[in-house]
Design an enzyme around this catalytic site. Structure first.
Site, mmCIF file in Angstrom:
data_model
loop_
_atom_site.group_PDB
_atom_site.id
_atom_site.type_symbol
_atom_site.label_atom_id
_atom_site.label_comp_id
_atom_site.label_asym_id
_atom_site.label_seq_id
_atom_site.Cartn_x
_atom_site.Cartn_y
_atom_site.Cartn_z
ATOM 1 N N ALA A 168 0.900 -1.066 0.024
ATOM 2 C CA ALA A 168 0.109 0.100 -0.116
ATOM 3 C C ALA A 168 1.077 1.324 0.022
ATOM 4 O O ALA A 168 1.981 1.238 0.751
ATOM 5 C CB ALA A 168 -0.771 0.102 1.434
ATOM 6 N N PHE A 169 0.278 2.174 -0.524
ATOM 7 C CA PHE A 169 1.014 3.624 -0.640
ATOM 8 C C PHE A 169 2.352 3.539 -1.267
ATOM 9 O O PHE A 169 3.238 4.545 -0.867
ATOM 10 C CB PHE A 169 0.958 4.258 0.697
ATOM 11 N N ARG A 170 2.580 2.562 -1.991
ATOM 12 C CA ARG A 170 3.777 2.455 -2.951
ATOM 13 C C ARG A 170 4.999 2.151 -1.916
ATOM 14 O O ARG A 170 6.203 2.644 -2.266
ATOM 15 C CB ARG A 170 4.071 3.816 -3.844
ATOM 16 N N LEU A 171 4.699 1.648 -0.700
ATOM 17 C CA LEU A 171 5.907 1.254 -0.034
ATOM 18 C C LEU A 171 6.075 -0.241 -0.022
ATOM 19 O O LEU A 171 6.082 -0.898 0.556
ATOM 20 C CB LEU A 171 5.289 1.427 1.719
ATOM 21 N N HIS A 172 6.605 -0.383 -1.400
ATOM 22 C CA HIS A 172 6.606 -1.928 -1.840
ATOM 23 C C HIS A 172 7.882 -2.630 -0.824
ATOM 24 O O HIS A 172 8.907 -2.073 -0.523
ATOM 25 C CB HIS A 172 7.188 -1.739 -3.153
#
Length: 191
Positions: A168-172
């Site tokens: 989520a939220f590009r917190l890969h």
């Protein structure tokens, strides 16, 4: 899991059950002698600790690229799992025995197509290709179809394997494995 091949096996097994089409599809990036890049999708046909194997016409553009510059990058993208695996390393041909064994498992029409196709070369029409296919079909009618001398496999021996998991939220989450003298070194990368 600290073994990249075991992690790949686990992710690939999940993809095999969740991806609607071709979970073994992978993008293959190559470079020609002048450094011009080429990218296309091929199918993974085998993998083990030695590397990742695909098959093709060696006279194709990818075959010419690999003859000039025997390195490649692979990318698996399993959209339903929101995962990617990136692989980079040197490329070498598989043995004739491996190529023969795999070729024998292909559907007969795929075997015939390997003889009929001048992959990556222009052809005047689809009808001409279908005519060539009919000629090859007649030539091998009633017998086994041998592997064409210009058709074989390549193995990408990974030096780097990166596992990417969407968050989520590009917190890969990104796990990078690099080949070390005695195995693999692992590190985490951040978006």
């Amino acid at each position: 899991m600290t073994d990249p091949f075991a992690l790949f096996d686990a992710w690939f097994a999940e993809a095999t059950t969740s991806e609607p089409n071709d979970p073994n599809a992978m993008a293959l990036a190559t470079a020609d002698a002048d450094g011009r890049l080429g990218l296309r999708t091929v199918l993974l046909k085998g993998h083990d600790a030695r590397g990742f194997v695909f098959y093709t016409n060696q006279q194709s553009r990818k075959g010419a690229d690999l003859a000039a510059h025997a390195r490649a990058a692979l990318l698996f993208h399993w959209k339903s799992l929101r995962r990617q695996v990136r692989i980079e390393g040197p490329v070498s041909p598989v043995s004739d025995a491996e190529a023969d064994a795999y070729f024998a498992t292909r559907p007969r029409d795929s075997q015939l197509g390997a003889w009929a196709s001048d992959q990556s070369r222009p052809l005047a029409s689809r009808a001409l290709f279908e005519e060539r296919f009919a000629e090859v079909k007649a030539r091998f009618e009633g017998g086994a179809v041998p592997r064409p001398p210009h058709w074989s496999g390549y193995r990408v021996a990974p030096e780097r394997i990166e596992f990417w998991q969407d968050r989520a939220f590009r917190l890969h989450e990104r796990r990078l494995f690099t080949r070390a003298d005695d195995g693999w070194a692992e590190g985490l990368l951040y978006p």
